[in-house]
Design an enzyme around this catalytic site. Structure first.
Site, short mmCIF file in Angstrom:
data_model
loop_
_atom_site.label_atom_id
_atom_site.label_comp_id
_atom_site.label_asym_id
_atom_site.label_seq_id
_atom_site.Cartn_x
_atom_site.Cartn_y
_atom_site.Cartn_z
N ASP A 1 6.02 -7.93 -2.37
CA ASP A 1 7.74 -7.22 -2.60
C ASP A 1 8.22 -6.47 -1.64
OD1 ASP A 1 4.62 -5.85 -2.18
OD2 ASP A 1 5.69 -4.05 -3.25
N HIS B 1 3.72 -8.02 2.49
CA HIS B 1 3.36 -8.60 1.02
C HIS B 1 4.51 -8.41 0.39
CE1 HIS B 1 -0.55 -5.96 0.98
NE2 HIS B 1 -1.54 -6.88 0.65
#
Length: 309
Positions: free
Chosen positions: A67, A65
Site C-alpha cells: 500500500d 508494503h
C-alpha cells in the site's frame, strides 16, 4: 513549500480515499516535487492536482508494503510520457533496488531518463543540498520502515535597496556580501553592517513524515519542533493493543508524539478502512484532546507551510 495528500487510506483504497502517498512542492529556488510513498493509483491522483510528473525529482519510500509501493513502477513509466527527461532518485529500505529493477526488466519497461536507486543502510542524512537536508531514522513496524525529516536551511533576509542607496553602496559584489550576512568596508573607509541593510532572516521550515509505526523515540526525535508533522493514525483511541499488534498508532498516540516533540501542527493520515469519511472528524477530535493543533488529512488536501521570521 506545500504538501499535497494523494492518499490517506491504510491497507487498501476506498471510494474517494486512496492508499499512501504525499507530494511535497519545494520552494521556487528548487523548482521540483518530491514524493513520499507511492501506493497503487498514485499517478491517477496526481492527475487531479497541480503536481507535475515531469518535475518529480526524488521519491522517498518508507517501507516496502504494497500500500506504499505498488504504484511506483507505473508512475516511473508514465513520467517519461509526461515529458520527464531529468534524472529521478528513489530512496528506500534494502530490497527497493531489486524490486524495481526486476519489475522494470520483466515488464520490458524502458525509461527515457536516468533512474538512481538508493538503499538506505543506516540512519542519518540521506540527501542534502544548498537548500534542504533530509534525514531518516528507523521506526517500529512489522518490516524495516523509515521516517523522514525534511529541514529547509535558513535563508538570509531581504536586502533593502533604499538603504543601500542612502549609504552609497553600489550594486554588485559588495551588496552581495552584505546580503550574505557579511559586513563590508567601502572605498572611503566607512563600514556598513549587514544588519543595517538586510531584513530579518527566515528560519528554515521542518516537515516530518512518519508512516507506519508504533510509538517510539525515533518518531519524537524526527518530529522535534517540526512545523508540520504528518503521522499515521490507523486506529481510534482505545485500540492500542490492536495498533501495537500490527505496528501502528492510534489517534491519541500520534498526538502524544506531536506533543512530546513540540511540533506546531499535526496532520493525521493512514486511516483504517473501517472508518468512513464521516468519522474522520471524530478521530481528529480524539487527537485534539491531547494536541489541539491536530487535523485529519484527506485526499487531495493541499497544506501550505509558510516561512517564519
Amino acid at each position: 513549500m506545500e504538501l499535497t495528500f494523494l492518499g490517506t487510506s491504510a491497507g487498501r483504497p476506498l471510494p474517494g480515499r486512496n492508499v499512501s502517498s504525499t507530494a511535497l512542492r519545494l520552494p521556487p529556488a528548487c523548482g521540483a516535487y518530491w514524493l513520499f510513498d507511492c501506493g497503487e493509483g498514485t499517478q491517477q491522483q496526481i492527475m487531479r492536482t497541480p503536481v507535475k510528473l515531469s518535475k518529480l525529482e526524488r521519491i522517498f519510500i518508507t517501507h516496502l508494503h504494497g500500500d506504499h509501493t505498488f504504484g511506483l513502477p507505473g508512475l516511473l513509466s508514465s513520467r517519461a510520457f509526461a515529458g520527464g527527461t531529468s534524472p529521478v532518485w528513489v530512496y528506500g529500505p534494502p530490497g527497493i533496488r531489486k524490486w524495481i529493477e526486476m519489475t522494470l526488466e520483466i515488464t520490458e519497461t524502458r525509461l527515457e531518463y536516468e533512474l538512481h536507486l538508493v538503499e538506505i543502510e543506516r540512519e542519518g542524512t540521506v540527501y542534502e543540498d544548498g537548500h534542504v537536508r533530509i534525514s531518516a531514522a528507523e521506526l517500529v513496524h512489522r518490516t524495516v520502515c523509515y521516517g523522514y525529516r525534511i529541514e529547509e536551511k535558513a535563508s538570509f533576509g531581504k536586502l533593502d535597496v533604499s538603504k543601500l542607496e542612502a549609504y552609497g553602496v553600489p550594486s554588485g559584489p559588495l551588496a552581495g556580501r552584505l546580503k550574505s550576512g557579511e559586513d563590508v568596508t567601502l572605498p572611503d573607509g566607512r563600514i556598513i553592517r549587514s544588519a543595517d541593510v538586510v531584513g530579518p532572516p527566515s528560519a528554515g521550515r521542518v516537515i516530518t513524515i512518519l508512516s507506519d509505526t508504533s510509538p517510539c523515540d525515533n518518531a519524537v526525535m524526527l518530529a522535534k519542533h517540526a512545523d508540520v508533522l504528518v503521522h499515521e493514525a490507523t486506529f481510534e483511541a482505545g485500540l492500542e493493543s490492536k495498533a501495537l499488534e500490527y505496528g501502528h498508532c492510534t489517534t491519541v498516540q500520534a498526538a502524544e508524539t506531536a506533543r512530546k516533540a513540540g511540533a506546531k501542527r499535526l496532520l493525521l493520515t493512514h486511516f483504517s478502512t473501517r472508518y468512513r469519511d464521516e468519522r474522520l472528524q471524530l478521530l481528529a477530535e480524539e487527537a485534539k484532546a491531547v494536541f489541539p493543533a491536530a487535523f485529519a488529512a484527506y485526499d487531495l488536501l493541499e497544506v501550505h507551510i509558510p516561512k517564519t521570521k
